[in-house]
Write a protein that holds these residues in place. Structure first.
Motif, short mmCIF file in Angstrom:
data_model
loop_
_atom_site.label_atom_id
_atom_site.label_comp_id
_atom_site.label_asym_id
_atom_site.label_seq_id
_atom_site.Cartn_x
_atom_site.Cartn_y
_atom_site.Cartn_z
N GLN A 189 0.81 -1.21 0.00
CA GLN A 189 0.00 0.00 0.00
C GLN A 189 0.85 1.27 0.00
N TYR A 190 1.94 1.26 0.76
CA TYR A 190 2.67 2.51 0.95
C TYR A 190 4.03 2.57 0.25
N GLY A 191 4.55 1.42 -0.17
CA GLY A 191 5.84 1.41 -0.87
C GLY A 191 5.83 2.30 -2.11
N PRO A 192 4.90 2.09 -3.04
CA PRO A 192 4.87 2.94 -4.25
C PRO A 192 4.61 4.41 -3.93
N LEU A 193 3.88 4.68 -2.87
CA LEU A 193 3.53 6.06 -2.55
C LEU A 193 4.75 6.87 -2.14
N ARG A 194 5.72 6.22 -1.54
CA ARG A 194 6.94 6.94 -1.14
C ARG A 194 7.67 7.50 -2.35
N LYS A 195 7.75 6.72 -3.41
CA LYS A 195 8.38 7.21 -4.65
C LYS A 195 7.59 8.38 -5.22
N ASN A 196 6.27 8.27 -5.17
CA ASN A 196 5.45 9.35 -5.71
C ASN A 196 5.62 10.64 -4.91
#
Length: 554
Positions: A362-369
Motif C-alpha cells: 500500500q505505501y511502498g509505491p507512494l513513497r516514490k510518488n
C-alpha cells in the motif's frame, strides 16, 4: 475473523520489536490548530472611546485642519471611501496638521480600511502604530482594534505577534473593559507560542468565567500545563471544561462547548496514556463518537491503549474500522504494522508477514510518488500553486497518491495558512470591484501595493509549509518502512526458532484463553461477511487464539 456488534445508537510500545509509539504529546500540540478563532462578521463602529490615549492630552495639539475635520465627518456618516482619501492627505503631509493630528489621521486610516473590509491593509496601518510604540498617541487605542482584527484574520496573518508586543499592564486601562478577557486570551496564546508558559498560564487564568473566551482559555491552560509536563493541573483544567459541558452555561456557544468537550476528552485520554493509566485512557478515548472530526484518530490511539492492556480483540477491531472503505481519504499506516506486532505476539507468523506485506504494497509505491512531488517547483510560491492543484484534484496524480497528499495538505494548521492567502486574494478581488475613481487615488495605490506584497509573501510561506508537510509524511513512511523490515526479520527469526528470551516473555501463551467478547442487551453479534455497515464501525472485535507454546514449553 472479525465480529461486528451492532448498536441501536453507535458510540462513537512496549517490547523489543521496533516500537511504533504514537507521539501523544505531538498529537496534543497538533490539536491546537483545531482551536483557531472563528471568522466573524466585521464589527460595527461605535467602539466607545476608541480614540482615547493612555496619556493625558498636554494641550499642545493644534486644531485639526479642515481636511481632517471633513474626513472625520465622512467617516461618521459611513462614507469610508471618501474618508480614506481625506485622511490620507493628512497622513501624507498635504495639510498644515501637526504631528499629533497626523497620528490621529493615521489611526483613522486603519479604522477606515477596517470598515471597508480591507483587513490586511488595516493591519498594516495599525502595525505602523504598534511599531511606533508609546510615542504614538493612539498606541493604546490600537490594541482594541487589533482584538477586532483577530476575529476576522487567521493567526498566520501575524495578528498575535502585534498583540503580543503590548505590555500586559495595558489591559488595565478603562478603554479595554469590553475586550479585556479576549485580550487576556490572545496574549496568552502569544506567550504560549513564544514558549513563555508561566506567563501564558497567568493570562489564561485571568479570563473571567463569564466571558465566552473562558472555555477557550481553560483549554489552552490545560495544554500549556502539558507542555510543562504537569499532568495534574492539566487534567484539572480539562475536567473543568467537561463540567461546563454538563452545565452548558448560556455565555458559551453550543459549538464551542461541543468542540472543547471533545478536545478535552481527547487530551485527557492522551495524558492518561502517557502515564500508563490505560483503563482511564480508553475511557476518555471512547467518549468521542462518530460525529467528531477526531473520532478516527481516537480509535487509532485507543488501539495502542488496548494493545498495552492486551485487549487485542478490540485493538484489531479498531484497526479493522480504520481501514474501512468509508475512510479512504484517511490514512493510518502505523495501524497496519501494529496489527503485525499483535499477530507476532500470538505467534501467528503468517498473518504478521501478511500485514507487513500489506503495508509495503500500500505505501511502498507512494513513497516514490512523494519524492516526485517534492522535486517539483523549487520556488515556494510555485509549490503553493501546485499544492492547490493537488487539493482541487487537478495535479494529475493517481487516486491513492492524490488522497494521501490531500490528507496532509488538509492539516488544520496548514488550512489557517491557506486562509491567510485566501483573505488577501479576496481583498484584492474586492479592490478590483471598488469604485474606479477611488482606485486612482494615492491611498488606493498604497492599499493595492500592500495587499500584493503580502499575498506574495503569504503564498511563499504557504508553499514552504506545504512542502514541509509532504516531506514530513515521506520521512514518516520511510521510518515505518524501516520498522516493517525489522518486524519481518523478527517474525522470520521467531518462525525459525531463533527468538530471544526477552521476546519469548512477551508472547501470549498458547494456553491463554481467548478474550471474551461480551454482548449486552442493546447489541447483537454476527460474523463479518466482508461488507461494512456504518452502524458497525467502531464495534468490531477479533476472536484471536494464540499459537505460541504453552507455559512451561520451550
Amino acid at each position: 475473523m472479525p465480529l461486528a456488534a451492532c448498536s441501536k445508537s453507535p458510540r462513537p510500545r512496549v517490547e523489543e520489536l521496533p516500537m511504533l509509539r504514537t507521539n501523544l504529546l505531538t498529537a496534543l500540540l497538533i490539536a491546537l490548530s483545531a482551536v483557531a478563532a472563528p471568522r466573524l462578521a466585521a464589527a460595527q463602529d461605535g467602539q466607545d472611546g476608541d480614540e482615547m490615549t493612555f496619556e493625558a492630552d498636554d494641550g499642545q495639539r493644534l486644531p485639526p485642519s479642515k481636511t481632517l475635520q471633513r474626513a472625520i465627518k465622512l467617516y461618521e456618516k459611513g462614507d469610508y471611501y471618501s474618508a480614506s482619501i481625506e485622511f490620507y492627505k493628512v497622513v501624507n503631509g498635504e495639510t498644515e496638521d501637526d504631528a499629533a493630528n497626523k497620528q490621529r489621521a493615521e489611526f483613522f486610516v486603519g479604522k477606515t480600511l477596517y470598515q471597508m473590509g480591507y483587513y490586511a491593509a488595516a493591519l498594516a496601518y495599525f502595525d505602523r502604530i504598534v511599531q511606533a510604540g508609546a510615542a504614538h498617541r493612539y498606541h493604546g487605542a490600537t490594541l482594541k482594534w487589533l482584538a477586532a482584527l483577530s476575529r476576522v484574520l487567521p493567526e498566520t496573518s501575524g495578528i498575535l505577534e502585534r498583540i503580543g508586543s503590548y505590555d500586559v499592564s495595558a489591559l488595565d486601562e478603562p478603554i479595554m473593559e469590553s475586550v479585556r478577557d479576549e485580550l487576556y486570551y490572545l496574549l496568552g496564546r502569544h506567550f504560549y507560542r513564544q514558549g513563555d508558559f508561566d506567563q501564558a498560564i497567568s493570562l489564561f487564568t485571568q479570563v473571567s468565567r463569564e466571558s465566552p473566551f473562558f472555555i477557550k482559555a481553560k483549554f489552552f491552560e490545560g495544554v500549556t500545563y502539558v507542555r510543562k509536563y504537569q499532568g495534574k493541573p492539566a487534567l484539572d483544567a480539562f475536567k473543568e471544561i467537561l463540567a461546563i459541558a454538563q452545565e452548558r452555561p448560556k455565555q458559551y456557544s453550543a459549538d464551542d462547548i461541543e468542540k472543547f468537550e471533545e478536545l478535552a476528552n481527547l487530551q485527557m485520554a492522551r495524558i492518561f496514556y502517557s502515564t500508563q493509566q490505560y483503563d482511564l485512557s480508553i475511557k476518555y478515548y471512547e467518549k468521542l463518537d462518530q460525529r467528531s472530526p477526531d473520532w478516527l484518530k481516537s480509535l487509532f490511539e485507543a488501539s495502542w491503549a488496548y494493545f498495552m492492556k492486551q485487549i487485542n480483540s478490540k485493538a484489531l477491531g479498531n484497526i479493522h474500522t480504520l481501514n474501512a472503505p468509508y475512510f479512504e481519504n484517511e490514512f493510518f499506516p502505523e495501524s497496519i504494522l501494529l496489527k503485525a506486532v499483535i499477530y507476532y505476539k500470538y505467534c501467528l507468523y503468517d498473518r504478521a508477514l501478511e500485514a507487513v506485506a500489506e503495508y509495503n504494497t500500500q505505501y511502498g509505491p507512494l513513497r516514490k510518488n512523494l519524492k516526485d512531488i517534492l522535486s517539483k517547483y523549487e520556488d515556494n510560491a510555485e509549490f503553493y500553486g501546485y499544492a492547490k492543484k493537488i487539493l482541487a484534484g487537478k495535479a494529475g496524480l493517481d487516486p491513492a497518491t492524490q488522497r494521501l497528499v490531500s490528507s496532509v495538505l488538509g492539516d488544520r494548521t496548514l488550512k489557517k495558512t491557506y486562509a491567510w492567502v485566501d483573505e488577501l486574494d479576496k481583498e484584492l478581488k474586492d479592490f478590483e470591484k471598488a469604485d474606479k475613481a477611488w482606485r486612482t487615488t494615492a491611498i488606493a495605490a498604497e492599499v493595492l501595493q500592500e495587499l500584493t506584497v503580502q499575498k506574495s509573501l503569504a503564498e511563499a510561506d504557504a508553499g514552504r509549509l506545504s512542502r514541509e508537510r509532504i516531506e514530513r509524511l515521506n520521512k514518516e513512511l520511510t521510518e515505518l518502512s524501516r520498522d516493517g523490515r525489522k518486524i519481518r526479520i523478527e517474525v522470520l527469526n521467531a518462525r525459525a526458532g531463533q527468538i530471544s528470551a526477552e521476546a519469548r516473555g512477551t508472547r501470549i501463551s498458547g494456553d491463554a484463553k481467548p478474550e471474551p467478547i461480551l454482548v449486552d442487551d442493546e447489541h447483537f453479534m454476527w460474523k463479518f461477511n466482508g461488507e461494512y455497515w456504518k452502524d458497525e464501525l467502531g464495534f468490531y472485535r477479533f476472536r484471536i487464539q494464540s499459537k505460541c507454546p504453552k507455559k512451561g514449553a520451550k
